[in-house]
Scaffold this motif. Structure first.
Motif, PDB file in Angstrom:
ATOM      1  N   GLN A  87       2.087 -17.378  14.607  1.00 40.62           N
ATOM      2  CA  GLN A  87       2.034 -17.048  16.028  1.00 40.62           C
ATOM      3  C   GLN A  87       3.354 -16.370  16.383  1.00 40.62           C
ATOM      4  O   GLN A  87       4.420 -16.815  15.960  1.00 40.62           O
ATOM      5  N   ILE A  88       3.250 -15.267  17.141  1.00 43.02           N
ATOM      6  CA  ILE A  88       4.460 -14.631  17.636  1.00 43.02           C
ATOM      7  C   ILE A  88       4.511 -14.804  19.143  1.00 43.02           C
ATOM      8  O   ILE A  88       3.480 -14.840  19.809  1.00 43.02           O
ATOM      9  N   GLU A  89       5.710 -14.935  19.640  1.00 38.50           N
ATOM     10  CA  GLU A  89       5.939 -14.991  21.079  1.00 38.50           C
ATOM     11  C   GLU A  89       6.711 -13.731  21.444  1.00 38.50           C
ATOM     12  O   GLU A  89       7.796 -13.489  20.905  1.00 38.50           O
ATOM     13  N   ASP A  90       6.136 -12.917  22.333  1.00 44.37           N
ATOM     14  CA  ASP A  90       6.861 -11.708  22.708  1.00 44.37           C
ATOM     15  C   ASP A  90       7.907 -12.036  23.764  1.00 44.37           C
ATOM     16  O   ASP A  90       7.987 -13.151  24.271  1.00 44.37           O
ATOM     17  N   ILE A  91       8.707 -11.066  24.077  1.00 46.13           N
ATOM     18  CA  ILE A  91       9.840 -11.252  24.973  1.00 46.13           C
ATOM     19  C   ILE A  91       9.403 -11.659  26.384  1.00 46.13           C
ATOM     20  O   ILE A  91      10.164 -12.247  27.138  1.00 46.13           O
ATOM     21  N   ASN A  92       8.123 -11.378  26.733  1.00 46.88           N
ATOM     22  CA  ASN A  92       7.588 -11.736  28.047  1.00 46.88           C
ATOM     23  C   ASN A  92       6.931 -13.115  28.073  1.00 46.88           C
ATOM     24  O   ASN A  92       6.398 -13.517  29.091  1.00 46.88           O
ATOM     25  N   GLY A  93       6.930 -13.811  26.920  1.00 46.87           N
ATOM     26  CA  GLY A  93       6.336 -15.137  26.854  1.00 46.87           C
ATOM     27  C   GLY A  93       4.866 -15.149  26.486  1.00 46.87           C
ATOM     28  O   GLY A  93       4.216 -16.183  26.560  1.00 46.87           O
ATOM     29  N   THR A  94       4.311 -14.011  26.055  1.00 45.89           N
ATOM     30  CA  THR A  94       2.913 -13.940  25.624  1.00 45.89           C
ATOM     31  C   THR A  94       2.838 -14.291  24.141  1.00 45.89           C
ATOM     32  O   THR A  94       3.653 -13.830  23.348  1.00 45.89           O
ATOM     33  N   TYR A  95       1.836 -15.102  23.780  1.00 43.22           N
ATOM     34  CA  TYR A  95       1.652 -15.531  22.402  1.00 43.22           C
ATOM     35  C   TYR A  95       0.495 -14.773  21.768  1.00 43.22           C
ATOM     36  O   TYR A  95      -0.536 -14.573  22.397  1.00 43.22           O
ATOM     37  N   THR A  96       0.679 -14.378  20.508  1.00 43.38           N
ATOM     38  CA  THR A  96      -0.371 -13.731  19.734  1.00 43.38           C
ATOM     39  C   THR A  96      -0.497 -14.469  18.416  1.00 43.38           C
ATOM     40  O   THR A  96       0.502 -14.698  17.726  1.00 43.38           O
ATOM     41  N   ASP A  97      -1.742 -14.848  18.072  1.00 42.91           N
ATOM     42  CA  ASP A  97      -2.002 -15.567  16.831  1.00 42.91           C
ATOM     43  C   ASP A  97      -2.469 -14.609  15.753  1.00 42.91           C
ATOM     44  O   ASP A  97      -3.200 -13.650  16.019  1.00 42.91           O
ATOM     45  N   PHE A  98      -2.066 -14.890  14.516  1.00 41.61           N
ATOM     46  CA  PHE A  98      -2.485 -14.123  13.354  1.00 41.61           C
ATOM     47  C   PHE A  98      -3.029 -15.106  12.322  1.00 41.61           C
ATOM     48  O   PHE A  98      -2.343 -16.067  11.969  1.00 41.61           O
ATOM     49  N   ALA A  99      -4.233 -14.854  11.840  1.00 40.06           N
ATOM     50  CA  ALA A  99      -4.865 -15.717  10.833  1.00 40.06           C
ATOM     51  C   ALA A  99      -4.224 -15.484   9.467  1.00 40.06           C
ATOM     52  O   ALA A  99      -3.480 -14.516   9.255  1.00 40.06           O
ATOM     53  N   LYS A 100      -4.532 -16.370   8.535  1.00 34.93           N
ATOM     54  CA  LYS A 100      -4.083 -16.191   7.157  1.00 34.93           C
ATOM     55  C   LYS A 100      -4.592 -14.856   6.624  1.00 34.93           C
ATOM     56  O   LYS A 100      -5.656 -14.385   7.011  1.00 34.93           O
ATOM     57  N   TRP A 101      -3.832 -14.281   5.718  1.00 33.14           N
ATOM     58  CA  TRP A 101      -4.194 -13.055   5.004  1.00 33.14           C
ATOM     59  C   TRP A 101      -4.435 -11.875   5.942  1.00 33.14           C
ATOM     60  O   TRP A 101      -5.313 -11.053   5.724  1.00 33.14           O
ATOM     61  N   THR A 102      -3.638 -11.783   7.012  1.00 33.60           N
ATOM     62  CA  THR A 102      -3.731 -10.671   7.965  1.00 33.60           C
ATOM     63  C   THR A 102      -2.541  -9.745   7.751  1.00 33.60           C
ATOM     64  O   THR A 102      -1.404 -10.205   7.621  1.00 33.60           O
ATOM     65  N   TRP A 103      -2.807  -8.453   7.741  1.00 24.70           N
ATOM     66  CA  TRP A 103      -1.739  -7.459   7.640  1.00 24.70           C
ATOM     67  C   TRP A 103      -1.887  -6.508   8.812  1.00 24.70           C
ATOM     68  O   TRP A 103      -2.948  -5.920   9.018  1.00 24.70           O
ATOM     69  N   THR A 104      -0.845  -6.365   9.622  1.00 24.71           N
ATOM     70  CA  THR A 104      -0.892  -5.508  10.800  1.00 24.71           C
ATOM     71  C   THR A 104       0.390  -4.677  10.847  1.00 24.71           C
ATOM     72  O   THR A 104       1.488  -5.202  10.654  1.00 24.71           O
ATOM     73  N   VAL A 105       0.212  -3.388  11.109  1.00 20.71           N
ATOM     74  CA  VAL A 105       1.336  -2.468  11.265  1.00 20.71           C
ATOM     75  C   VAL A 105       1.303  -1.945  12.693  1.00 20.71           C
ATOM     76  O   VAL A 105       0.240  -1.640  13.223  1.00 20.71           O
ATOM     77  N   PHE A 106       2.457  -1.864  13.320  1.00 15.95           N
ATOM     78  CA  PHE A 106       2.574  -1.365  14.690  1.00 15.95           C
ATOM     79  C   PHE A 106       3.360  -0.053  14.657  1.00 15.95           C
ATOM     80  O   PHE A 106       4.565  -0.041  14.886  1.00 15.95           O
ATOM     81  N   PRO A 107       2.691   1.089  14.381  1.00 14.17           N
ATOM     82  CA  PRO A 107       3.430   2.336  14.193  1.00 14.17           C
ATOM     83  C   PRO A 107       3.938   2.969  15.488  1.00 14.17           C
ATOM     84  O   PRO A 107       4.952   3.660  15.470  1.00 14.17           O
ATOM     85  N   ASN A 108       3.243   2.776  16.599  1.00 10.67           N
ATOM     86  CA  ASN A 108       3.599   3.484  17.825  1.00 10.67           C
ATOM     87  C   ASN A 108       4.213   2.607  18.899  1.00 10.67           C
ATOM     88  O   ASN A 108       5.164   3.003  19.552  1.00 10.67           O
TER      89      ASN A 108
END
Length: 119
Positions: A87-108
């Motif tokens: 789970q990541i918490e962004d600077i604004n306090g929003t949480y995002t969950d990522f399941a096992k074996w997930t790969w995500t790239v944020f290019p933009n």
């Protein structure tokens, strides 16, 4: 009534027990909190960060185990969860969950993250 002598014995005993525990288990550091060299492992949590508040958070870092990966305060370019629920918490306090074996790239528009948690 407690004497100062009795209190110092209790304090000394607590310090001794703490020293014994630290000798046996070692100090708690970032490395013991789950950070490991990536070394091509795909089962670790791998994050790629830039613009972090602390220079030692920039670049690629890998973690394993159910512990908080830590305070990042940088831009998340890539996340690969491996065998970890994350789970990541962004600077604004929003949480995002990522399941096992997930790969995500944020290019933009990478998220500006505050903390990374491993569960």
């Amino acid at each position: 009534m407690h004497s100062a002598k009795k209190r110092s014995k209790v304090g000394g005993a607590a310090a001794f027990v703490g020293a014994v525990i630290m000798t046996l288990l070692g100090p708690v550091t970032n490395a013991s909190a789950g950070e490991l060299p990536c070394d091509g492992h795909t089962d670790y949590l791998k994050i790629v960060v830039h613009g972090a508040a602390s220079d030692n958070w920039n670049g690629t870092r890998c973690f394993a185990g159910p512990k908080t990966a830590g305070r990042v305060e940088g831009w998340l370019d890539e996340i690969s969860t491996g065998n970890n629920v994350v789970q990541i918490e962004d600077i604004n306090g929003t949480y995002t969950d990522f399941a096992k074996w997930t790969w995500t790239v944020f290019p933009n528009r990478p998220p500006h993250i505050h903390y990374v948690y491993i569960y």
